[in-house]
Design an enzyme around this catalytic site. Sequence first.
Site, PDB file in Angstrom:
ATOM      1  N   ARG A 277      31.241  15.608  23.788  1.00 52.17           N
ATOM      2  CA  ARG A 277      30.665  15.077  25.026  1.00 52.17           C
ATOM      3  C   ARG A 277      29.326  15.721  25.357  1.00 52.17           C
ATOM      4  O   ARG A 277      28.411  15.058  25.841  1.00 52.17           O
ATOM      5  CB  ARG A 277      31.643  15.299  26.201  1.00 52.17           C
ATOM      6  CG  ARG A 277      32.806  14.347  26.243  1.00 52.17           C
ATOM      7  CD  ARG A 277      33.611  14.553  27.525  1.00 52.17           C
ATOM      8  NE  ARG A 277      34.739  13.637  27.614  1.00 52.17           N
ATOM      9  CZ  ARG A 277      35.947  13.898  27.127  1.00 52.17           C
ATOM     10  NH1 ARG A 277      36.167  15.040  26.501  1.00 52.17           N
ATOM     11  NH2 ARG A 277      36.916  13.023  27.260  1.00 52.17           N
TER      12      ARG A 277
ATOM     13  N   ASP B 189      42.639  23.748  23.367  1.00 54.69           N
ATOM     14  CA  ASP B 189      41.794  23.575  24.545  1.00 54.69           C
ATOM     15  C   ASP B 189      41.662  22.132  25.008  1.00 54.69           C
ATOM     16  O   ASP B 189      40.726  21.792  25.723  1.00 54.69           O
ATOM     17  CB  ASP B 189      40.400  24.143  24.258  1.00 54.69           C
ATOM     18  CG  ASP B 189      39.807  23.613  22.949  1.00 54.69           C
ATOM     19  OD1 ASP B 189      40.194  22.496  22.518  1.00 54.69           O
ATOM     20  OD2 ASP B 189      38.960  24.301  22.356  1.00 54.69           O
TER      21      ASP B 189
ATOM     22  N   HIS C 254      33.557   8.253  15.507  1.00 50.66           N
ATOM     23  CA  HIS C 254      34.525   8.403  16.587  1.00 50.66           C
ATOM     24  C   HIS C 254      34.608   7.116  17.398  1.00 50.66           C
ATOM     25  O   HIS C 254      33.638   6.368  17.520  1.00 50.66           O
ATOM     26  CB  HIS C 254      34.105   9.567  17.491  1.00 50.66           C
ATOM     27  CG  HIS C 254      35.173  10.071  18.399  1.00 50.66           C
ATOM     28  ND1 HIS C 254      35.442   9.510  19.620  1.00 50.66           N
ATOM     29  CD2 HIS C 254      36.054  11.094  18.264  1.00 50.66           C
ATOM     30  CE1 HIS C 254      36.425  10.154  20.208  1.00 50.66           C
ATOM     31  NE2 HIS C 254      36.817  11.128  19.400  1.00 50.66           N
TER      32      HIS C 254
ATOM     33  N   GLU D 288      36.511  21.693  27.167  1.00 50.53           N
ATOM     34  CA  GLU D 288      37.371  22.599  26.404  1.00 50.53           C
ATOM     35  C   GLU D 288      37.259  24.062  26.829  1.00 50.53           C
ATOM     36  O   GLU D 288      38.264  24.777  26.885  1.00 50.53           O
ATOM     37  CB  GLU D 288      37.061  22.462  24.910  1.00 50.53           C
ATOM     38  CG  GLU D 288      37.516  21.155  24.297  1.00 50.53           C
ATOM     39  CD  GLU D 288      36.511  20.031  24.416  1.00 50.53           C
ATOM     40  OE1 GLU D 288      36.755  18.957  23.820  1.00 50.53           O
ATOM     41  OE2 GLU D 288      35.472  20.217  25.091  1.00 50.53           O
TER      42      GLU D 288
ATOM     43  N   HIS E  34      30.848  13.969  17.797  1.00 50.57           N
ATOM     44  CA  HIS E  34      31.562  13.288  18.882  1.00 50.57           C
ATOM     45  C   HIS E  34      31.594  14.058  20.195  1.00 50.57           C
ATOM     46  O   HIS E  34      32.078  13.538  21.198  1.00 50.57           O
ATOM     47  CB  HIS E  34      33.010  13.028  18.457  1.00 50.57           C
ATOM     48  CG  HIS E  34      33.817  14.289  18.340  1.00 50.57           C
ATOM     49  ND1 HIS E  34      33.787  15.092  17.219  1.00 50.57           N
ATOM     50  CD2 HIS E  34      34.662  14.894  19.214  1.00 50.57           C
ATOM     51  CE1 HIS E  34      34.576  16.127  17.405  1.00 50.57           C
ATOM     52  NE2 HIS E  34      35.113  16.043  18.599  1.00 50.57           N
TER      53      HIS E  34
ATOM     54  N   GLU F 169      46.321  29.510  19.372  1.00 50.89           N
ATOM     55  CA  GLU F 169      44.859  29.499  19.233  1.00 50.89           C
ATOM     56  C   GLU F 169      44.213  29.929  20.544  1.00 50.89           C
ATOM     57  O   GLU F 169      43.329  29.268  21.090  1.00 50.89           O
ATOM     58  CB  GLU F 169      44.336  28.129  18.787  1.00 50.89           C
ATOM     59  CG  GLU F 169      42.918  28.207  18.200  1.00 50.89           C
ATOM     60  CD  GLU F 169      42.400  26.876  17.683  1.00 50.89           C
ATOM     61  OE1 GLU F 169      42.559  26.610  16.478  1.00 50.89           O
ATOM     62  OE2 GLU F 169      41.835  26.109  18.496  1.00 50.89           O
TER      63      GLU F 169
END
Length: 374
Positions: free
Chosen positions: A210, A98, A241, A134, A208, A120
Amino acid sequence: MKKLKVMCVFGTRPEAIKMLPLIRELESREQLECVVCVTAQHRELLDCVLRCFGLTPDYDLDIMSGEQSLFDITARVLAGLEKCFAEARPDLVLVHGDTSTAFAAALAAFYAKIPVGHVEAGLRTNDIYSPFPEEANRSMISRLAALNFAPTEKNAENLRKENCPGEIFVTGNTVIDAMRMSPCRSEFCSPELGDVDFRRRVVTLTCHRRENYGEPMENIFSAVYELAKLHSEVIFVYPVHSAPEVKTAAVKNLGGVENIKLISPLDAIDMRLLMSRSYMIMTDSGGLQEEAPALGKPVLLLRRETERPEAVEAGTVRLCGVNRADIIREAELLLTDSGAYERMAQAASPYGDGHASERIADAIIKHFGLPDNN
């Protein structure tokens, strides 16, 4: 016999880890020719995986730039793959998961009228903004894919409900295949991990996403700070990150605490070794929900929802959310109740038997009507 040319396109460390066993499987099939194109959406982290497993890409778009945006990534992948496809002339393009690389590569293949295979496929939260971007990426890839390789039956059912046009195969997740591959070393490369006392209980933290920027991340870090104060005997190790928003918040909220180790990002092998030597994992990651249970490590998921409900149902992952009190409560349970810990640690992973790559290769051969030489 003319071989079917399959191009694998990826650009981030998680994609590389999950695509590597599939690439090796495709290379072993005499009906197939496998070529690899990396976008280098995450240059340094990707290169660590490539070096560790001795994989040299056939094409490298090298798109990463400082402060790159989603607009930058998508535009550069589209432009780079237009030239790459014209030269390589693949019969099938495989993308994974994704990421923005995966979506842009699928769109580029569609523009070039090349069939897309989605590894996936079928993971959903049904909230287009969580995780961002994603959820939208993987949903849009599903509309373009001719072949969908779903890790679980639940993922396949998601695709059927959406009336996705491509053929659907339930294969298991290639991350389990990757976990079965022997790492190239058994000791840490990172000097920062060499300073961690693994005779004590270690909790691995990653954060990490968003959608966790801002208040949710502040809540997560506040909870970890409190847990570190309550359990001075436990070491919290956080590979921070590289995103500026994450680094700033981590140092502000967690810096200077003796039993919280803020360290640099790790390569794939160090991350696997760290998880294997940890007591439990606290994360907002996608892939760690699959990898950690394969190592027998309970996962506390620092998100409001998950596209991997199978792990929650199996008991290997517990969905904590991003509320400070909830995170502390769930972590306290695993740190103080051995029975609760063992139930999670011993629960079976729902992501397959480590033969997903073989099933994907078989499905490609069958879909294109190639002779089965196995």
